[in-house]
Design an enzyme around this catalytic site. Sequence first.
Site, mmCIF file in Angstrom:
data_model
loop_
_atom_site.group_PDB
_atom_site.id
_atom_site.type_symbol
_atom_site.label_atom_id
_atom_site.label_comp_id
_atom_site.label_asym_id
_atom_site.label_seq_id
_atom_site.Cartn_x
_atom_site.Cartn_y
_atom_site.Cartn_z
ATOM 1 N N GLU A 93 -9.671 -87.293 17.463
ATOM 2 C CA GLU A 93 -10.221 -88.705 17.775
ATOM 3 C C GLU A 93 -10.364 -88.740 19.355
ATOM 4 O O GLU A 93 -9.423 -88.713 19.910
ATOM 5 C CB GLU A 93 -10.071 -89.948 17.202
ATOM 6 C CG GLU A 93 -8.553 -90.312 17.304
ATOM 7 C CD GLU A 93 -8.444 -91.650 16.797
ATOM 8 O OE1 GLU A 93 -7.954 -91.679 15.469
ATOM 9 O OE2 GLU A 93 -8.560 -92.730 17.165
ATOM 10 N N CYS A 106 -11.512 -91.500 26.571
ATOM 11 C CA CYS A 106 -9.952 -91.331 26.158
ATOM 12 C C CYS A 106 -9.659 -90.271 25.256
ATOM 13 O O CYS A 106 -10.484 -90.225 24.418
ATOM 14 C CB CYS A 106 -9.429 -92.686 25.561
ATOM 15 S SG CYS A 106 -7.726 -92.683 24.903
ATOM 16 N N CYS A 113 1.430 -85.806 16.872
ATOM 17 C CA CYS A 113 2.560 -86.175 17.800
ATOM 18 C C CYS A 113 3.847 -86.193 17.433
ATOM 19 O O CYS A 113 4.087 -86.519 16.243
ATOM 20 C CB CYS A 113 2.170 -87.496 18.388
ATOM 21 S SG CYS A 113 3.323 -87.893 19.762
ATOM 22 N N CYS A 117 6.979 -92.815 18.373
ATOM 23 C CA CYS A 117 6.988 -94.172 19.063
ATOM 24 C C CYS A 117 6.719 -94.997 17.669
ATOM 25 O O CYS A 117 5.970 -94.843 16.613
ATOM 26 C CB CYS A 117 6.194 -94.430 19.897
ATOM 27 S SG CYS A 117 6.397 -93.513 21.451
ATOM 28 N N CYS A 120 3.193 -96.508 16.644
ATOM 29 C CA CYS A 120 2.182 -95.583 16.765
ATOM 30 C C CYS A 120 1.669 -94.865 15.644
ATOM 31 O O CYS A 120 2.377 -94.182 14.963
ATOM 32 C CB CYS A 120 2.390 -94.705 18.124
ATOM 33 S SG CYS A 120 1.071 -93.678 18.461
ATOM 34 N N GLY A 160 -1.204 -87.721 20.621
ATOM 35 C CA GLY A 160 -0.320 -86.586 21.314
ATOM 36 C C GLY A 160 0.323 -87.064 22.625
ATOM 37 O O GLY A 160 0.054 -88.038 23.121
ATOM 38 N N GLU A 161 1.290 -86.126 22.796
ATOM 39 C CA GLU A 161 2.081 -86.529 24.329
ATOM 40 C C GLU A 161 1.465 -85.414 25.368
ATOM 41 O O GLU A 161 1.846 -83.994 25.010
ATOM 42 C CB GLU A 161 3.413 -86.362 23.942
ATOM 43 C CG GLU A 161 4.210 -86.203 25.204
ATOM 44 C CD GLU A 161 4.213 -87.194 26.313
ATOM 45 O OE1 GLU A 161 3.895 -88.404 25.936
ATOM 46 O OE2 GLU A 161 4.020 -86.707 27.442
ATOM 47 N N SER A 192 -1.050 -90.392 30.433
ATOM 48 C CA SER A 192 -0.161 -91.127 30.120
ATOM 49 C C SER A 192 0.929 -90.627 29.429
ATOM 50 O O SER A 192 0.991 -89.625 28.584
ATOM 51 C CB SER A 192 -0.704 -92.016 29.062
ATOM 52 O OG SER A 192 0.160 -93.100 28.671
ATOM 53 N N SER A 215 4.882 -95.014 29.606
ATOM 54 C CA SER A 215 5.046 -95.985 28.563
ATOM 55 C C SER A 215 6.382 -96.470 28.649
ATOM 56 O O SER A 215 7.290 -95.794 28.243
ATOM 57 C CB SER A 215 4.716 -95.291 27.217
ATOM 58 O OG SER A 215 3.429 -94.691 27.226
ATOM 59 N N LEU A 216 6.466 -97.613 29.112
ATOM 60 C CA LEU A 216 7.658 -98.225 29.110
ATOM 61 C C LEU A 216 7.998 -99.152 27.757
ATOM 62 O O LEU A 216 9.147 -98.747 27.205
ATOM 63 C CB LEU A 216 7.826 -99.110 30.397
ATOM 64 C CG LEU A 216 8.917 -99.637 30.994
ATOM 65 C CD1 LEU A 216 9.779 -98.624 31.232
ATOM 66 C CD2 LEU A 216 8.437 -100.302 32.252
ATOM 67 N N HIS A 217 7.278 -99.926 27.355
ATOM 68 C CA HIS A 217 7.778 -100.691 26.322
ATOM 69 C C HIS A 217 8.979 -101.684 26.110
ATOM 70 O O HIS A 217 8.893 -102.519 25.113
ATOM 71 C CB HIS A 217 7.336 -100.019 25.133
ATOM 72 C CG HIS A 217 6.003 -99.416 25.088
ATOM 73 N ND1 HIS A 217 4.878 -100.015 25.502
ATOM 74 C CD2 HIS A 217 5.681 -98.059 24.484
ATOM 75 C CE1 HIS A 217 3.747 -98.909 25.330
ATOM 76 N NE2 HIS A 217 4.398 -97.857 24.932
ATOM 77 N N ASN A 291 -1.279 -103.269 18.678
ATOM 78 C CA ASN A 291 -2.290 -103.147 17.489
ATOM 79 C C ASN A 291 -1.540 -102.765 16.358
ATOM 80 O O ASN A 291 -1.161 -101.781 15.981
ATOM 81 C CB ASN A 291 -3.107 -101.961 18.149
ATOM 82 C CG ASN A 291 -4.539 -102.483 17.433
ATOM 83 O OD1 ASN A 291 -4.911 -102.927 16.600
ATOM 84 N ND2 ASN A 291 -5.548 -102.006 18.570
ATOM 85 N N CYS A 334 -4.919 -96.109 18.894
ATOM 86 C CA CYS A 334 -4.905 -94.713 18.890
ATOM 87 C C CYS A 334 -4.336 -94.049 17.596
ATOM 88 O O CYS A 334 -3.370 -94.468 16.969
ATOM 89 C CB CYS A 334 -4.188 -93.866 20.091
ATOM 90 S SG CYS A 334 -2.784 -93.750 20.190
HETATM 91 N N1 SAH Z 1 2.169 -90.108 24.405
HETATM 92 C C1 SAH Z 1 1.450 -90.586 25.442
HETATM 93 C C2 SAH Z 1 -0.007 -91.243 25.423
HETATM 94 C C3 SAH Z 1 -0.499 -91.829 24.089
HETATM 95 S S1 SAH Z 1 -0.965 -93.293 23.767
HETATM 96 C C4 SAH Z 1 2.238 -92.069 25.875
HETATM 97 O O1 SAH Z 1 3.253 -92.331 25.043
HETATM 98 O O2 SAH Z 1 2.001 -92.415 26.632
HETATM 99 C C5 SAH Z 1 -1.306 -94.354 24.931
HETATM 100 C C6 SAH Z 1 -0.593 -95.878 24.914
HETATM 101 O O3 SAH Z 1 -0.656 -96.468 24.026
HETATM 102 C C7 SAH Z 1 1.074 -95.480 24.721
HETATM 103 O O4 SAH Z 1 1.554 -96.696 25.808
HETATM 104 C C8 SAH Z 1 1.430 -95.838 23.514
HETATM 105 O O5 SAH Z 1 2.820 -96.308 23.550
HETATM 106 C C9 SAH Z 1 0.550 -97.096 23.162
HETATM 107 N N2 SAH Z 1 0.247 -97.278 21.855
HETATM 108 C C10 SAH Z 1 0.126 -96.412 20.633
HETATM 109 N N3 SAH Z 1 0.165 -96.986 19.739
HETATM 110 C C11 SAH Z 1 -0.080 -98.344 19.798
HETATM 111 C C12 SAH Z 1 -0.271 -99.520 19.227
HETATM 112 N N4 SAH Z 1 -0.407 -99.390 17.915
HETATM 113 N N5 SAH Z 1 -0.491 -100.680 19.869
HETATM 114 C C13 SAH Z 1 -0.228 -100.853 21.063
HETATM 115 N N6 SAH Z 1 0.197 -99.631 21.745
HETATM 116 C C14 SAH Z 1 -0.012 -98.494 21.334
#
Ligand code: SAH
Length: 350
Positions: A93, A106, A113, A117, A120, A160-161, A192, A215-217, A291, A334
């Site tokens: 997608e 995007c 992937c 995470c 995700c 994907g990464e 990213s 992506s820190l989180h 999300n 995503c």
């Molecule tokens: N693999 C890469 C790109 C993937 S997604 C990465 O990890 O950065 C892009 C961003 O969306 C990342 O920061 C990911 O952690 C975040 N993401 C994925 N699913 C999500 C969700 N359900 N809610 C909020 N952020 C999400």
Amino acid sequence: MEKKDLKSMMYEEVLEEMKEIGEKPFRGKQIYEWLHEKLAASFDEMSNISKNLKEKLKISYQCEALIPVKVLTSEMDGTQKYLFQLTDGNVIESVLMHYKHGNSVCISSQVGCRMGCRFCASTIGGLTRNLQVSEMLDQIYQIQRMTGERVSNVVVMGTGEPLDNYDNIVRFIHMLTDEHGLHISQRNITVSTCGIVPKMYELAKENFQITLALSLHGSNQEKREALMPIAKKYGLEEVMEACRNYFKTTGRRITFEYSLVGGVNDTQEDAKELCELIKGLNCHINLIPVNPIKERNFRQSQKKVILNFKNKLEKCGINVTIRREMGRDIGGACGQLRKSYMDRAEGEEA
Ligand code: SAH
């Protein structure tokens, strides 16, 4: 004999390829421009290429386009989600977003992937395979073709990464910015990553002017690890050092993505710790209200909590934006659209 993937070849390689099959180099230029500037979806569209040469090309090369199997348009903001089918039947997608500064696409970088995470949807079925360069480019090409609108920004933030598909991503950036193709500015491209440290160092050395988003989180090792398994392999200290190195080498400000998960990483304490963590680094923070996906029971932080978090960071002098939830009504996060499509397909087979 397997056909060669012509759309994944760089400009010079196409010229070389034409030389090898006894054609003039300018034919290579014409063909490259058909594929990457005029966005031809087949050899038959190449009107200034002779029938003979077209037939010859068809025997040894492929340049198939992705097939759109579903397009959803948000009634809230016009955001469009595209589900594309690849030649091997897999689906991926992509998303088109309209901003004041232009159209942004995007893209996905892999089918599935393997990073795992926790929140995700893209990672639930694991990794199927890497995307070819042509398959990454074609997400943008087909969207531009279908809408007739120029794409000016590209973010590699779909499924994907990207740094797990490193060589193809580097080649993709070269081709997307090539003057014989769409010629998108490197400054308008964001990649990213979840933090594959050795590849972040490699990327810094490529001499690109793209933006790196991390992506820190989580603001400490324990919290980050709880949401992102990759953090066990590459610890927070190491990742932060790789970000500092990226800025030092390229002069490009880092973007940190921080998905706010209700009750998990959204307290004032978390915000304070985050300020400490990134102190002194030229960066920008993008807060993403999580999300929720149906497979996990994470919930979004309350509006008030999100605003307080943002305020706290701003008080520390940090640049912060809250990611606008584009296309919320068409399956936000995503990987959700692809996942729901595949679930349905499985249900039908059963
Ligand atoms: N693999 C890469 C790109 C993937 S997604 C990465 O990890 O950065 C892009 C961003 O969306 C990342 O920061 C990911 O952690 C975040 N993401 C994925 N699913 C999500 C969700 N359900 N809610 C909020 N952020 C999400």
